[in-house]
Design a protein around this motif. Structure first.
Motif, mmCIF file in Angstrom:
data_model
loop_
_atom_site.group_PDB
_atom_site.id
_atom_site.type_symbol
_atom_site.label_atom_id
_atom_site.label_comp_id
_atom_site.label_asym_id
_atom_site.label_seq_id
_atom_site.Cartn_x
_atom_site.Cartn_y
_atom_site.Cartn_z
ATOM 1 N N LYS B 422 1.732 -3.075 11.699
ATOM 2 C CA LYS B 422 0.924 -2.139 12.484
ATOM 3 C C LYS B 422 -0.366 -1.779 11.748
ATOM 4 C CE LYS B 422 4.622 0.298 14.940
ATOM 5 N NZ LYS B 422 5.912 0.060 14.239
ATOM 6 N N ASN B 423 -1.397 -1.462 12.529
ATOM 7 C CA ASN B 423 -2.600 -0.917 11.907
ATOM 8 C C ASN B 423 -2.394 0.593 11.702
ATOM 9 O OD1 ASN B 423 -3.309 0.538 14.243
ATOM 10 N ND2 ASN B 423 -4.349 -1.247 15.094
ATOM 11 N N ASP B 425 -3.640 3.300 12.835
ATOM 12 C CA ASP B 425 -3.537 4.160 14.027
ATOM 13 C C ASP B 425 -2.163 4.046 14.677
ATOM 14 O OD1 ASP B 425 -6.060 5.037 13.663
ATOM 15 O OD2 ASP B 425 -6.969 3.831 15.269
ATOM 16 N N THR B 428 0.486 5.575 12.504
ATOM 17 C CA THR B 428 0.431 7.037 12.535
ATOM 18 C C THR B 428 1.049 7.567 13.830
ATOM 19 O OG1 THR B 428 -1.544 6.983 11.143
ATOM 20 C CG2 THR B 428 -1.130 9.029 12.362
ATOM 21 N N ARG B 429 0.692 6.926 14.948
ATOM 22 C CA ARG B 429 1.285 7.336 16.240
ATOM 23 C C ARG B 429 2.812 7.241 16.208
ATOM 24 N NH1 ARG B 429 -2.739 4.319 18.641
ATOM 25 N NH2 ARG B 429 -1.331 2.562 18.977
ATOM 26 N N LYS B 432 4.426 7.379 11.072
ATOM 27 C CA LYS B 432 4.288 6.955 9.667
ATOM 28 C C LYS B 432 5.644 6.653 9.027
ATOM 29 C CE LYS B 432 -0.011 9.434 8.774
ATOM 30 N NZ LYS B 432 -0.790 10.248 7.875
#
Lengths: 473, 473
Positions: B422-423, B425, B428-429, B432
């Motif tokens: 994952k990137n 963003d 984080t969504r 984490k």
């Protein structure tokens, strides 16, 4: 040696070589720099627009003058490093815009972060060469930040360092500053004191910055890693054998330019090509294809009698968790076992190059130490085997209390400084810390204990003045 | 193949062999079992009390009948595994008394945990053989727990499994049950359907349980791993070359007994010897010495034309953190690259064998998949290189949209099921999550999706009745 990873036969390597020769001869490589094109023309290459074509004898000639082994001099000569054949170096991560903290907090990197990485490298037992742009400081002007990075590299650490390849002028700044550091530019014209990273722009291009930097570095006898970072399925073929061919053509083209500029300048055959993640379309550097490519790249470099470069502790994970540990250890140990000579990104990288982590730097650094220990050969002498001692202890006996155990027990084994060997009670008493949490404390300790290495105050003054002058120019 | 790890020369291996012969001849090995002593006496060995002495021709004779390669049959023949030479298997952890959760909570393992590990193994893409005593259930009577473990191994999973080596009777129970599973004991007398772990008691001893289990297993043609787990500086010499000699003597003594009982019974040359941690005096299985020993043990096994066994994803860490990832990946990849054939502990172990973790099992399992992918050779055919396609895309072209990329992009690369790409963003969504936290969700999903493999209800009834009868005996 038995190895379950693929061994390329001479025939396989010829096949990759020949396919690259076909590309170089018939498709060519674009160099977006006037001087590069002139150098090629002058040496009899066919040039069409920006496209340069290569014949096999051009490549063969370049490979003849490229050294298979070289030394990078440090200002503390005890810290010189050798690169090539059995000799290899570990370097920190490179090019990360962000710093990630233990809680997954992401922030833009600063000059202070850069300096702190220089300090950790200076105090590292295993990272034996300083890098370049470990992080990209967001708080410094873009046009002159290379001056600040050079200055920090030179003042905060006395290990050998990577040089600035950001542009022709950026490269010349680095060389001027190295000249000051070594008491005059003449002193480094026959002495390699830096290694810089020149990346191709795949497929089959070199940007103006990279081409001109390569020329200036070669001209001044500073080593260049010529590296291709292909995303298989994106900037290169979807099969790794196609990638090997394409990267081979790009790397050999760059190496040929360097050898035309100055025959004998040290060059390194570099790649960290890897796979594209098919779900996200992004480069994956935690992928097993990365390690596979590292192993194959090392063999291609040896085929050409060239030192090799790959990545080390690379991961797609965004925190220093078990994924980061697994992915980093696989790539690092593959690079080191398979014979890579210049192991970049051996410490700190997270999230496919997006961030550096101070904690992961310490974890990766210890992994470097473990890998080095794995390579330490057994003596296998009568004395080290000591069959008489084994007979004396005999059946069901005790080695723990044997004098030989007392004598050797503090030197025989790897002593971790970070990895925990606590039992559950001790671990619970200490707050059940994960290794990244324990590393956080160690980072602070290491930075607190750091001492700036001695330097002639006159040289320091001249370096600082050079940076100031150039910033105000 | 170039490898920075130590390659033992023929002379080195002779040296280790000769020193072991010296030990076997002059110091001997103690077997604490009357039948073992009788077998040795009957075959002309000098026996003094419990101590058996070996002459080199005894060892040579045993090595002649030991197969270099064998098949372990599964009740689903599609899941048979081959062990030896280039063929290798990954197995789960073994012998952990505790289960560790994601928050570092430690609890005694239960029979339910054991069954859950059987279910994860059944649904695993990479762990291709079931183990034994992955955890020691604390909620079952000690004397009969082996019956329950056998039953779970046989009913919950149709992969090949490890057998019970807990005692002579425990071993015979396992063989009787395997006989039922295969429709009659006669059906398995020429067919190896289990591999059991026989550990020496270092230095130079075999306990009564292990010696008698080895005899019964060999008698019934069931494969034995004869393994030595020496703690260098504790139960063996402080130098690893001394360890190699001592373990060699122990393993060869056990293998000789097996071949005397039944020439040709499959045996595996096993070791997970490692270093003692000098601060705690405890065994360290995260130590680089473990990997070094694995690499050398694989070479000694090949010297004798025997299949080899080592540990895999081993760590001293008490939670599935970056340390667990680094240590496990180093040992796992060393075992697999260096040619080990029976890679035990390839999934789940934490804290120097003290605990299994369901989350780490999934992480390690994915590491096994990555390592397998690293070994998948490139085709290196004209078609796979496809120079015409590379020329067609040309300088600065795009591979992403090329039909060949579309065609191959879903099959060409390793697709992780757990490792995150994952990137920041997206990560984080998703909260984490560390990989161990993400693995927690996957464990629940895997267990929920598990389906018990079909079995003849009559056989299941007979197996259950056997266990009941023996428990009430």
């Amino acid at each position: 040696m038995y190895d379950r990873m693929q061994e390329l036969s001479g025939r396989d390597m010829e096949k990759i070589h020949n396919a690259a020769m076909d590309l170089l001869k018939n498709t060519g490589v674009s160099f977006n720099d006037q001087e590069a094109l002139e150098i090629f023309k002058k040496n009899g290459h066919k040039v069409d627009g920006n496209t340069v074509f290569f014949k096999e004898p051009d490549i063969v000639k370049a490979l003849k003058t490229a050294p298979r082994h070289f030394t990078v001099h440090a200002r503390d000569p005890e810290k010189n490093v050798k690169i090539g054949e059995d000799d290899f170096v570990f370097l920190p991560g490179y090019g990360a815009p962000f710093v990630m903290d233990v809680k997954g907090g992401q922030r833009q990197a600063t000059m202070e972060d850069y300096d702190n990485f220089c300090k950790l490298i200076q105090t590292s037992s295993y990272i034996n060469m300083n890098g370049w742009m470990m992080v990209e400081p967001s708080d410094m002007p873009h046009d002159t930040v290379h001056l600040d990075l050079n200055l920090s590299n030179m003042l905060l650490c006395d290990k050998p360092f990577m040089g600035s390849p950001v542009s022709r002028q950026g490269t010349l700044d680095g060389i001027e500053m190295a000249g000051i550091l070594w008491g005059g530019k003449d002193n480094i014209m026959d002495k390699t004191v830096s290694v810089s990273l020149i990346n191709s722009l795949s497929p089959l291009q070199f940007s103006d910055e990279m081409a001109s930097a390569l020329i200036e570095l070669a001209r001044h006898n500073q080593a260049c890693v010529v590296a291709s970072l292909i995303m298989a399925g994106g900037s290169g073929p979807v099969t790794l054998d196609g990638v090997l061919v394409l990267q081979n053509a790009e790397i050999l083209a760059g190496i040929t330019l360097a050898q035309l500029v100055r025959p004998g300048v040290p060059v390194v055959y570099g790649s960290t090509s890897s796979a594209m993640d098919m779900k996200t379309g992004a480069l994956s550097i935690g992928a097993p294809e990365l390690s596979k490519n590292i192993h194959l790249t090392a063999q291609m470099a040896r085929f050409y009698n060239l030192p090799s470069r790959s990545g080390g502790s690379l991961t797609d994970a965004l925190c220093a968790d078990a994924q980061a540990g697994v992915e980093s250890a696989l790539a690092l140990s593959t690079a080191a076992r398979s014979g890579i000579n210049f192991i970049l990104h051996a410490g700190g990288i997270l999230g496919s190059y997006i961030a550096m982590s101070f904690e992961k730097f310490l974890i990766d650094e210890e992994a470097c130490g473990m890998v080095l220990n794995m390579f330490k050969p057994l003596a296998l002498t009568d004395e080290s085997i000591d069959i008489d001692m084994i007979k004396e202890v005999g059946i069901g006996g005790q080695y723990l209390t044997h004098p030989k155990t007392f004598r050797l027990c503090r030197t025989e084994f790897f002593m971790p400084s970070l990895m925990s060997r606590k039992n559950p009670d001790a671990w619970t008493r200490d707050g059940k810390k994960r290794i990244d949490q324990a590393a956080q404390d160690k980072v602070a300790q290491r930075l607190a204990a750091y001492e700036k290495p001695d330097i002639d105050p006159e040289i320091e003054k001249q370096l600082t003045q050079y940076v100031e002058k150039r910033k105000n120019a």
